[in-house]
Design an enzyme around this catalytic site. Structure first.
Site, PDB file in Angstrom:
ATOM      1  N   ASP A   1       5.315  -6.797  -3.348  1.00 41.70           N
ATOM      2  CA  ASP A   1       4.516  -5.577  -3.184  1.00 41.70           C
ATOM      3  C   ASP A   1       4.031  -5.116  -4.560  1.00 41.70           C
ATOM      4  OD1 ASP A   1       4.543  -3.072  -0.811  1.00 41.70           O
ATOM      5  OD2 ASP A   1       3.882  -2.646  -2.853  1.00 41.70           O
ATOM      6  N   ILE A   2       2.753  -4.739  -4.611  1.00 44.03           N
ATOM      7  CA  ILE A   2       2.155  -4.338  -5.901  1.00 44.03           C
ATOM      8  C   ILE A   2       2.592  -2.924  -6.324  1.00 44.03           C
ATOM      9  CG2 ILE A   2       0.000  -3.223  -5.143  1.00 44.03           C
ATOM     10  CD1 ILE A   2      -1.478  -5.035  -7.133  1.00 44.03           C
TER      11      ILE A   2
ATOM     12  N   ASN B   1       5.404  -0.384   9.346  1.00 46.89           N
ATOM     13  CA  ASN B   1       4.645   0.797   9.767  1.00 46.89           C
ATOM     14  C   ASN B   1       3.460   0.403  10.649  1.00 46.89           C
ATOM     15  OD1 ASN B   1       6.310   2.328   8.044  1.00 46.89           O
ATOM     16  ND2 ASN B   1       4.976   1.942   6.301  1.00 46.89           N
TER      17      ASN B   1
ATOM     18  N   GLN C   1       1.043   3.542   7.853  1.00 43.64           N
ATOM     19  CA  GLN C   1       0.392   2.252   7.599  1.00 43.64           C
ATOM     20  C   GLN C   1      -0.868   2.459   6.763  1.00 43.64           C
ATOM     21  OE1 GLN C   1      -0.736  -0.085  11.076  1.00 43.64           O
ATOM     22  NE2 GLN C   1      -0.996  -1.936   9.842  1.00 43.64           N
TER      23      GLN C   1
ATOM     24  N   HIS D   1       2.619  -6.163   8.332  1.00 47.97           N
ATOM     25  CA  HIS D   1       3.513  -6.539   7.228  1.00 47.97           C
ATOM     26  C   HIS D   1       4.866  -5.880   7.405  1.00 47.97           C
ATOM     27  CE1 HIS D   1       1.097  -3.046   6.038  1.00 47.97           C
ATOM     28  NE2 HIS D   1       2.178  -2.608   5.403  1.00 47.97           N
TER      29      HIS D   1
HETATM   30  P1  5GP Z   1       2.056   0.271   4.376  1.00 47.53           P
HETATM   31  O1  5GP Z   1       2.059   1.694   3.906  1.00 47.53           O
HETATM   32  O2  5GP Z   1       0.746  -0.152   5.005  1.00 47.53           O
HETATM   33  O3  5GP Z   1       3.246  -0.059   5.231  1.00 47.53           O
HETATM   34  O4  5GP Z   1       2.278  -0.581   3.074  1.00 47.53           O
HETATM   35  C1  5GP Z   1       1.266  -1.199   2.355  1.00 47.53           C
HETATM   36  C2  5GP Z   1       1.916  -1.799   1.124  1.00 47.53           C
HETATM   37  O5  5GP Z   1       1.016  -2.719   0.569  1.00 47.53           O
HETATM   38  C3  5GP Z   1       2.249  -0.774   0.040  1.00 47.53           C
HETATM   39  O6  5GP Z   1       3.638  -0.811  -0.243  1.00 47.53           O
HETATM   40  C4  5GP Z   1       1.393  -1.215  -1.141  1.00 47.53           C
HETATM   41  O7  5GP Z   1       2.041  -1.059  -2.374  1.00 47.53           O
HETATM   42  C5  5GP Z   1       1.111  -2.678  -0.823  1.00 47.53           C
HETATM   43  N1  5GP Z   1      -0.176  -3.152  -1.336  1.00 47.53           N
HETATM   44  C6  5GP Z   1      -1.379  -2.518  -1.205  1.00 47.53           C
HETATM   45  N2  5GP Z   1      -2.340  -3.264  -1.772  1.00 47.53           N
HETATM   46  C7  5GP Z   1      -1.750  -4.375  -2.262  1.00 47.53           C
HETATM   47  C8  5GP Z   1      -2.243  -5.523  -2.966  1.00 47.53           C
HETATM   48  O8  5GP Z   1      -3.421  -5.670  -3.262  1.00 47.53           O
HETATM   49  N3  5GP Z   1      -1.328  -6.466  -3.316  1.00 47.53           N
HETATM   50  C9  5GP Z   1      -0.004  -6.349  -2.997  1.00 47.53           C
HETATM   51  N4  5GP Z   1       0.807  -7.341  -3.385  1.00 47.53           N
HETATM   52  N5  5GP Z   1       0.495  -5.286  -2.342  1.00 47.53           N
HETATM   53  C10 5GP Z   1      -0.366  -4.310  -1.974  1.00 47.53           C
END
Ligand code: 5GP
Ligand code: ZN
Length: 141
Positions: free
Chosen positions: A30-31, A86, A93, A99
């Protein structure tokens, strides 16, 4: 050309720190991590969220989860590990490609919060029984 960020990581058109890949899934760091080792496990087929996953895709994805969890355990010996997934903006999300987060936990001051006040008065046992009946009926279809 896809506009999905995670499809782009799968295709290699944007960088991703991939730690595992097979015919069906990819896992990458995760970034914006909560903690050291925070990573994401995704299906290679674009699926927005859990509602779109087939049972086979879900089974294949989760079959890798113990291996990834044990790799994190071996690497970091965290005090705990949260798996989080999520669905929809109300659930947090932000990226609409399914994911599952793997979040190693080292202490409770890492800023990750996952607590709630149990609604024991609003949702007493007889209401829970009714709710269960409604869900059961949907699963029988
Ligand atoms: P969500 O809130 O949708 O469950 O989580 C999305 C996750 O994706 C976040 O933890 C965010 O840091 C990660 N993320 C968003 N953009 C990127 C990206 O370009 N590369 C990577 N490796 N992770 C990402
Ligand atoms: Zn995608």
């Amino acid at each position: 050309m896809t506009s999905c960020l995670f499809c782009k990581i799968i295709e290699g058109s944007i960088p991703g720190e991939i730690i595992y890949e097979d015919d069906h899934v990819v896992a990458f760091m995760d970034i914006g991590p909560v903690s050291e080792g925070h990573l994401l496990l995704i299906p290679k087929t674009h699926r927005e969220n859990i509602y779109d996953m087939t049972e086979d895709e879900a089974a294949r994805l989760f079959s890798v989860a113990p291996r990834i969890a044990n790799a994190l355990k071996e690497e970091f010996t965290p005090a705990g590990l949260n798996l989080l997934q999520n669905n929809g903006s109300a659930a947090g999300q932000a990226v609409y490609h399914f994911h599952m987060h793997f979040i190693p936990r080292f202490d409770q001051t890492d800023g990750f919060q996952f607590t709630w006040d149990p609604k024991v008065e609003e949702l007493p046992q007889d209401r829970i029984r009714q709710i269960a009946e409604g869900i059961r009926s949907k699963l029988q279809n």
